[in-house]
Write an enzyme that holds these catalytic residues in place. Sequence first.
Site, PDB file in Angstrom:
ATOM      1  N   GLY A   1       2.227 -22.714   2.829  1.00  0.00           N
ATOM      2  CA  GLY A   1       1.626 -23.843   2.113  1.00  0.00           C
ATOM      3  C   GLY A   1       1.152 -23.515   0.706  1.00  0.00           C
ATOM      4  N   SER A   2       1.824 -22.578   0.034  1.00  0.00           N
ATOM      5  CA  SER A   2       1.328 -22.162  -1.288  1.00  0.00           C
ATOM      6  C   SER A   2       1.311 -23.344  -2.275  1.00  0.00           C
ATOM      7  CB  SER A   2       2.139 -20.996  -1.855  1.00  0.00           C
ATOM      8  OG  SER A   2       3.400 -21.429  -2.267  1.00  0.00           O
TER       9      SER A   2
ATOM     10  N   ASP B   1       0.744 -30.356   5.634  1.00  0.00           N
ATOM     11  CA  ASP B   1       0.333 -29.198   4.814  1.00  0.00           C
ATOM     12  C   ASP B   1      -0.884 -29.542   3.958  1.00  0.00           C
ATOM     13  OD1 ASP B   1       2.591 -28.134   5.899  1.00  0.00           O
ATOM     14  OD2 ASP B   1       3.491 -27.484   4.010  1.00  0.00           O
TER      15      ASP B   1
HETATM   16  C1  MEV Z   1       6.555 -27.618   6.435  1.00  0.00           C
HETATM   17  O1  MEV Z   1       5.384 -26.806   6.343  1.00  0.00           O
HETATM   18  C2  MEV Z   1       6.548 -28.375   7.717  1.00  0.00           C
HETATM   19  C3  MEV Z   1       7.723 -29.321   7.932  1.00  0.00           C
HETATM   20  O2  MEV Z   1       7.488 -29.948   9.202  1.00  0.00           O
HETATM   21  C4  MEV Z   1       7.839 -30.352   6.852  1.00  0.00           C
HETATM   22  C5  MEV Z   1       6.680 -31.343   6.856  1.00  0.00           C
HETATM   23  O3  MEV Z   1       6.025 -31.520   7.876  1.00  0.00           O
HETATM   24  O4  MEV Z   1       6.476 -31.950   5.799  1.00  0.00           O
HETATM   25  C6  MEV Z   1       9.047 -28.561   8.043  1.00  0.00           C
END
Ligand code: MEV
Length: 313
Positions: free
Chosen positions: A107-108, A152
């Site tokens: 999550g940078s 995120d």
């Molecule tokens: C990304 O950290 C997580 C995903 O599920 C994408 C999202 O939820 O936006 C792959």
Amino acid sequence: MPAVTASAPGKIILFGEHAVVYGQPAIAVPVTQVQARCTVVAIPTAPAGRVEIDAPDIGLKSTLEELSPAHPLALPLHLVREQLGIPAFPACRLRITSTIPIASGLGSGAAVSVAVARAVSAFLGHPLSDEQVSGIAFRVDQTHHGTPSGIDNTVITYNQPIYFVRGEPFERLTLHHPFWMVIGNSGIASPTLTVVEEVRQRYQSSPSSIEPILLAIGEIVRQARAILASDSLEPLGALLTENHQRLQELGVSCPELDHLVNAALQNGALGAKLSGGGRGGNMIALVEEGQAARVADALRRAGAVSTLITRVG
Ligand code: MEV
């Protein structure tokens, strides 16, 4: 105007990535050992409107004007200005640093947006609410990651374990029993945007093959939530590994991540899976506290470029 600093943690998705984009629940927790940080200072000698940005980790030294408005470091600034309804910034300098590995699933990007939005709004004397900050980080993610679920920006802004369903108010999870995770970085940049898009194409062209996988992941997340609220965390490991298998079926893993997951399992981890967008980035392993160092060693021997041991809850 006094200098202002704000920071934001990294995150891992414990359960439910990708399926969360399609309305299934997911569980994410902050990782506070890694942080993005933004410090804003006034430049009394410069004309109003001049905003200097120094981001040494990515070798960027620029003015806001020189960056494209959609640049990930410029966009949160424009959105703060829009939100506060101010025509121009007072002259200031931002120093943005981060210990969160880029494109690793931690999550940078969202953490940088949160730190910038918080620092700049506080510097202007109008600190934004968590909801506003999270909304700004979400809009930046939308610009760079297509169709993010919002998990995120939420977990990073609120800095708490969350149970998240897209479009619904999130739930703060109280973890009665802390546990230990080892995070292993494959060293391969995770192309989240591409992977999310590929899943979307597969979903559109063959919903009957993808839908059962998404539903199975949703069921894993619901079981995990019940376990986290219970007295015994033991079944959590098996659920993590099952979630990884579903993600393999979804086509978002890669040989390197599978290799790290297997190395963790063979060296005493209770369960392991990729975390985040996949095809690179990080994997996570649930461990007994006494096994954490052994699993971290095994991951490095198996090719992880870095490892992190974190206590959750
Ligand atoms: C990304 O950290 C997580 C995903 O599920 C994408 C999202 O939820 O936006 C792959």
